[in-house]
Design a protein around this motif. Structure first.
Motif, short mmCIF file in Angstrom:
data_model
loop_
_atom_site.label_atom_id
_atom_site.label_comp_id
_atom_site.label_asym_id
_atom_site.label_seq_id
_atom_site.Cartn_x
_atom_site.Cartn_y
_atom_site.Cartn_z
N UNK A 1 -14.03 40.24 -4.18
CA UNK A 1 -14.34 38.82 -4.36
C UNK A 1 -14.73 38.18 -3.03
N UNK A 4 -18.35 38.77 -2.06
CA UNK A 4 -19.29 37.96 -2.84
C UNK A 4 -19.33 36.54 -2.28
N UNK A 51 -15.42 43.46 9.13
CA UNK A 51 -15.07 44.79 9.65
C UNK A 51 -15.08 45.83 8.53
N UNK A 52 -15.65 45.45 7.42
CA UNK A 52 -15.68 46.36 6.26
C UNK A 52 -17.05 47.02 6.17
N UNK A 54 -17.79 49.76 4.49
CA UNK A 54 -17.84 50.72 3.38
C UNK A 54 -19.15 50.57 2.59
N UNK A 67 -29.11 38.78 -6.32
CA UNK A 67 -28.84 37.99 -7.53
C UNK A 67 -29.00 36.48 -7.26
N UNK B 31 -26.66 44.79 -12.62
CA UNK B 31 -26.42 44.08 -11.36
C UNK B 31 -25.46 42.91 -11.57
N UNK B 32 -25.69 42.15 -12.67
CA UNK B 32 -24.82 41.00 -12.98
C UNK B 32 -23.40 41.49 -13.23
N UNK B 34 -22.03 44.22 -12.19
CA UNK B 34 -21.50 44.75 -10.93
C UNK B 34 -20.91 43.63 -10.07
N UNK B 35 -21.67 42.53 -9.96
CA UNK B 35 -21.18 41.42 -9.13
C UNK B 35 -19.98 40.73 -9.78
N UNK B 38 -17.09 42.77 -9.07
CA UNK B 38 -16.67 42.60 -7.67
C UNK B 38 -15.85 41.32 -7.52
N UNK B 39 -16.29 40.25 -8.21
CA UNK B 39 -15.53 38.99 -8.14
C UNK B 39 -14.14 39.18 -8.76
N UNK B 43 -13.57 46.26 -7.23
CA UNK B 43 -13.87 47.02 -6.01
C UNK B 43 -12.96 46.59 -4.85
N UNK B 45 -9.77 43.56 -3.46
CA UNK B 45 -9.67 42.17 -3.07
C UNK B 45 -10.07 41.20 -4.19
N UNK B 46 -9.26 41.14 -5.21
CA UNK B 46 -9.50 40.21 -6.31
C UNK B 46 -8.35 40.28 -7.28
N UNK B 47 -8.35 39.40 -8.29
CA UNK B 47 -7.21 39.34 -9.21
C UNK B 47 -6.92 40.67 -9.93
N UNK B 69 -11.08 49.77 -0.04
CA UNK B 69 -12.30 50.42 0.46
C UNK B 69 -11.98 51.19 1.72
N UNK B 72 -11.56 49.76 5.45
CA UNK B 72 -11.46 48.29 5.38
C UNK B 72 -9.98 47.92 5.38
N UNK B 164 -12.51 53.16 -2.47
CA UNK B 164 -13.96 53.38 -2.65
C UNK B 164 -14.58 53.83 -1.31
N UNK B 165 -15.64 54.60 -1.39
CA UNK B 165 -16.29 55.03 -0.14
C UNK B 165 -16.97 53.86 0.57
#
Lengths: 153, 165
Positions: A1, A4, A51-52, A54, A67, B31-32, B34-35, B38-39, B43, B45-47, B69, B72, B164-165
């Motif tokens: 998050x 983004x 610093x990420x 990946x 997007x 793509x939508x 995926x994002x 991510x939110x 991937x 850092x998220x709920x 990650x 990270x 994740x890589x």
């Protein structure tokens, strides 16, 4: 998050800064401008990735930027007002051979730049041979030659 | 002049205009998604990523990220029960987890840290009992699944992460 949100914030900041900088800034890139652009790119990269480093983070950042850009272009297509706010509108800077000084000053353009565009695009030599010169949204100057420009004579 | 029935593309020798292809629409939808994922934190850092694991009686707890990650920063917030009268508490970290992550910072600073079969960290306590809050900053060194086992006294907490890589 976080990635983004960072990408969205950087996109917005760049949009505002480049809009303030004006059209001519990127259209006529001098060596100094080029170096400045590299520095901006470097600073932006730091803000985007932190610093990420990946692969997944890079994919998220790129995906978010693409997007947002697609979304904004769709919105601009639907709203003329938004289009004008973000991309500005073309500005006429020469009208029938007459320089429109206040518009040129606001856009930071001098007479020589108009003559360069006139020479390069149409082989014109004098201002009187120009019907219109327009500063386009892209930052380039387009020239409409006067019908009696006599460039072939 | 254009031949009746022939398109501009045909006149210009271009392929026929087909609008957005199914593949393009699918790629855009992907793509939508995926994002949005991510939110949501799929991937890291998220709920969806934030989770808590606890020991059987719930006295020892670890807040961690299910998804992280490689290289990270991530956080482990560890709550360890302490005994009244004891002036220190020991936290053990399994060797497999230590091989896969690099601990970059620990707060509070441990009195002692050793790595043998397992990692051992000893923290000072005020002897009043209750709990001690420990915060670890760490980085996954390898992509893939990693199993962690943290224990303090008789309390043990197990959790799994995916880097994740």
């Amino acid at each position: 998050m976080d990635s983004v949100l960072r990408a969205a914030a950087v996109y917005l900041i760049l949009l505002i800064i480049l809009r303030i900088a004006g059209k001519r800034t990127l259209a006529q890139v001098t060596v100094f401008d080029f170096i400045l652009l590299l520095i901006i790119g470097e600073a932006t990269q730091q803000a985007l990735l932190g610093e990420d480093f990946s692969i997944i983070n890079a994919a998220i950042v790129i995906g978010t930027l693409v997007l947002l850009d697609i979304g904004l272009s769709v919105l601009k297509q639907r709203s003329e007002a938004l289009d004008r706010v973000i991309d500005d509108s073309p500005v006429v800077i020469v009208d029938h051979g007459k320089l429109l000084r206040d518009r040129m000053d606001r856009s930071r353009i001098d007479e020589q730049e108009i003559l360069v565009a006139a020479r390069e695009l149409h082989g014109l030599e004098r201002l009187e041979q120009i019907k219109f010169a327009v500063l386009e949204r892209s930052g380039g100057i387009s020239i409409v030659p006067a019908e009696s420009s006599g460039k072939d004579s | 002049m254009r031949q009746p029935g022939s398109s501009a593309e045909a006149q210009l020798g271009l392929p026929e205009y087909r609008g957005h292809t199914t593949a393009e629409k699918f790629a855009f939808a992907l793509l939508v998604v995926f994002i949005l994922a991510a939110i949501a934190g799929v991937f890291g850092d998220g709920p969806l990523s934030q989770s808590t694991a606890a020991s059987g009686d719930g006295q020892m707890r670890v807040e961690y990220q299910r998804f992280c990650r490689r290289h990270a920063q991530q956080l482990l917030d560890i709550t360890v029960p302490t005994q009244a009268g004891a002036n220190s508490v020991e936290l053990r970290v399994n060797a497999e987890y230590l091989r896969r992550v690099q601990i970059t910072e620990i707060f509070p600073q441990p009195l002692q840290s050793t790595v043998h079969q397992t990692g051992l960290l000893r923290f000072a306590t005020d002897g009043s009992g209750g709990t001690l809050q420990i915060r670890m900053h760490l980085e996954a060194q390898h992509a893939g699944s990693q199993q962690a086992r943290l224990s303090a006294g008789t309390q043990t907490v197990d959790f799994k992460q995916f880097a994740y890589p």
